[in-house]
Design an enzyme around this catalytic site. Structure first.
Site, PDB file in Angstrom:
ATOM      1  N   LYS A 117       0.835  -1.206   0.000  1.00 49.86           N
ATOM      2  CA  LYS A 117       0.000   0.000   0.000  1.00 49.86           C
ATOM      3  C   LYS A 117       0.872   1.260   0.000  1.00 49.86           C
ATOM      4  O   LYS A 117       2.028   1.217   0.427  1.00 49.86           O
ATOM      5  CB  LYS A 117      -0.870   0.031   1.268  1.00 49.86           C
ATOM      6  CG  LYS A 117      -1.968  -1.000   1.333  1.00 49.86           C
ATOM      7  CD  LYS A 117      -2.738  -0.849   2.631  1.00 49.86           C
ATOM      8  CE  LYS A 117      -3.855  -1.880   2.741  1.00 49.86           C
ATOM      9  NZ  LYS A 117      -4.934  -1.652   1.778  1.00 49.86           N
TER      10      LYS A 117
ATOM     11  N   ARG B  22     -10.772 -11.082   1.512  1.00 50.24           N
ATOM     12  CA  ARG B  22     -11.663 -12.117   0.970  1.00 50.24           C
ATOM     13  C   ARG B  22     -11.046 -13.497   1.093  1.00 50.24           C
ATOM     14  O   ARG B  22     -11.759 -14.506   1.206  1.00 50.24           O
ATOM     15  CB  ARG B  22     -12.020 -11.777  -0.476  1.00 50.24           C
ATOM     16  CG  ARG B  22     -10.851 -11.805  -1.446  1.00 50.24           C
ATOM     17  CD  ARG B  22     -11.124 -11.030  -2.723  1.00 50.24           C
ATOM     18  NE  ARG B  22     -11.087  -9.594  -2.486  1.00 50.24           N
ATOM     19  CZ  ARG B  22     -11.278  -8.695  -3.446  1.00 50.24           C
ATOM     20  NH1 ARG B  22     -11.506  -9.070  -4.696  1.00 50.24           N
ATOM     21  NH2 ARG B  22     -11.237  -7.408  -3.171  1.00 50.24           N
TER      22      ARG B  22
END
Length: 500
Positions: free
Chosen positions: A279, A353
């Protein structure tokens, strides 16, 4: 702050300040006639001439200091036809914060005043008690004591004009108190720095709460995760020196252990660097709150146990730390999920997920659920689509979706339904595995939800809550300081209380 009750009418109410919620353009004494008995001096108080009742307006009026109630704090709500429960919540919360700033130790909230407002008598008692507690939330665990910081009020009394405190109102106040406790617990967990709260420590915290509150907690370590075939959850955590955990919680009060459970599944990524797909540095510190979903699940189970709710509820917390490292998962890796399917990983920053899919498979393997609801700070795409005030809701079960929206709406957590658009399943096809864990950038939140739905068995009622965007307050409000909001904790608690 303690929640107390006073009855026998306004002549017997006592406290340093009385909170008086009032609508714009209506005389305060006409809206709350009880004030004429508890604070008859209001009629001649000059400050009352300036109080208009506008939304957000707070006017503090002083009487003689020796009176049982020497002050009234008028709380403006705006025009009656525009008053909502949310406006009332924020008004009470702002009033409580002002009382703290002024150094008051006790407050009185007249229930007859709430009874005249839109929103429902008991519900407003619940919401105002909850709001009052949330208004005082501060994370001070890691700070030195500040002698100059105002102390919290010691108690808030909900005051009634009858001989007895009605059972329904008493129960409502206790629900509000317990709801606020759950939100504060989840906020504490999500605010705790990631060097102090990682998967193993979160598991320890869950075990401590289980012993204290009386629910069951089982922790699966990395060896047990491997035996369960949870290759996706393992992959998320393999770059970290702190291994993943699956934390299994169960609230099964006597007489309800054989009921089909509501199963709550929370994403518990205790810190998310993005892994190899790193990130940007800006605001990465906020990724300590990437376990908000798991925090809300733990808070919900603990609160249900604390109030001995007659519901069978399972909580699963899929916990890992997503770090770059020599053993970290890579874009292009293929891992095997707990349901036996192989999953291609294309972006290691789409890790939530992966953690959730194994927990969803585990839930259906071990229980026959009444419904499964997962909650996660899952996709930036959802935040882009819906902003910072409403969360995404995905479900093909119209009844379950409506129950979630009703539960959230009643407590100030709003959801907007987004489609599980079946044609997009094509974008999850992989050349090398049974499924790819992500699709194109367009429709990112939908693609993530469709990936999770792949792991839901036919006939199982399921909903996915994407709370990215609403999990962090960039600006302080009367109900939350800057930082993690614990959005979803009240929704899950209300949903569990009501049953599915």
């Amino acid at each position: 702050m303690d929640i107390r009750f006073q009855n026998l009418g306004p002549e017997h109410w006592k406290g340093e300040v009385l909170l008086a919620p009032a609508c714009q353009g209506e005389a305060l004494l006409e809206q709350i006639p009880e004030l004429d008995k508890v604070a008859p001096w209001l009629v001649i108080a000059p400050a009352m001439r300036d109080f208009k009742g506008k939304q957000g307006e707070l006017t503090l009026v002083h009487g003689h200091p020796d009176l049982a109630v020497p002050r009234v704090l008028a709380v403006g709500l705006g025009p009656r036809e525009k008053v909502t429960t949310d406006i009332i919540r924020k008004g009470i919360a702002a009033a409580v914060q002002l009382c703290r700033k002024q150094g008051y130790t006790s407050m009185v909230l007249p229930e007859p005043a709430l009874a005249k407002l839109p929103g429902g008598r008991e519900r407003l008692v619940e919401e105002c008690v909850c709001a009052a507690q949330l208004a005082l939330y501060r994370f001070t665990t890691l700070k030195k004591a500040d002698d100059d910081e105002a102390a919290d009020p010691q108690w808030l009394a909900v005051a009634f004009d009858g001989q007895e405190v009605p059972d329904a109102a008493h129960a409502a106040a206790r629900r509000g108190e317990n709801s606020a406790w759950a939100v504060c617990l989840a906020r504490d967990l999500a605010t705790t720095p990631p060097n102090l709260l990682y998967p193993e420590m979160l598991a320890q915290k869950a075990q401590e709460l289980a012993r204290e509150k009386g629910f069951k907690c089982t922790v699966l370590d990395e060896k047990e995760l491997e035996r369960e075939g949870m290759g996706c959850l393992m992959a998320v955590g393999q770059g970290s020196g702190r291994p993943p955990r699956l934390i299994v919680l169960e609230h099964a009060p006597e007489g309800h252990g054989q009921d089909k459970p509501l199963i709550l599944v929370g994403k518990g990524v205790t810190f998310d660097t993005g892994g190899i797909s790193l990130k940007p540095a800006a605001n990465m510190h906020q990724m300590k709150a990437d376990m908000t979903g798991a925090a809300t699940v733990l808070a919900t189970i603990a609160a249900l146990a604390q109030e001995d709710a007659p519901r069978h509820v399972i909580g699963l917390m899929a916990c890992a730390e997503n770090m770059p490292g020599g053993r970290a998962m890579r874009p292009g890796d293929v891992v095997r999920a707990a349901n036996g399917d192989t999953v291609e990983i294309q972006n290691t920053d789409a890790e939530g997920r992966l953690a959730l899919c194994d927990a969803l498979a585990y839930a259906q393997k071990n229980w026959i659920p009444a419904a499964v609801v997962d909650i996660a700070t899952l996709t930036g795409a959802c935040a882009v689509a819906l902003g910072t005030q409403v969360a995404g809701l995905f479900s093909d079960d119209a009844d379950l979706a409506e129950r979630i929206r009703a539960a959230g709406g009643a407590c100030g957590e709003e959801y907007w339904p987004l489609p599980l658009w079946k044609p997009y399943i094509e974008s999850l096809k992989s050349e090398v595995a049974d499924i790819c864990h992500m699709g194109p950038r367009e429709g990112g939140a939908i693609n993530a939800a469709l990936f999770l739905q792949h792991f839901i068995q036919e006939g199982v009622r399921w909903a996915h809550l994407d709370i990215a965007g609403v999990d962090w307050a960039a600006k302080a409000t009367p109900l939350a300081p800057v930082g993690p909001t614990a959005f979803g904790a009240r929704t899950l608690l209300d949903l569990a209380r009501g049953g599915v």
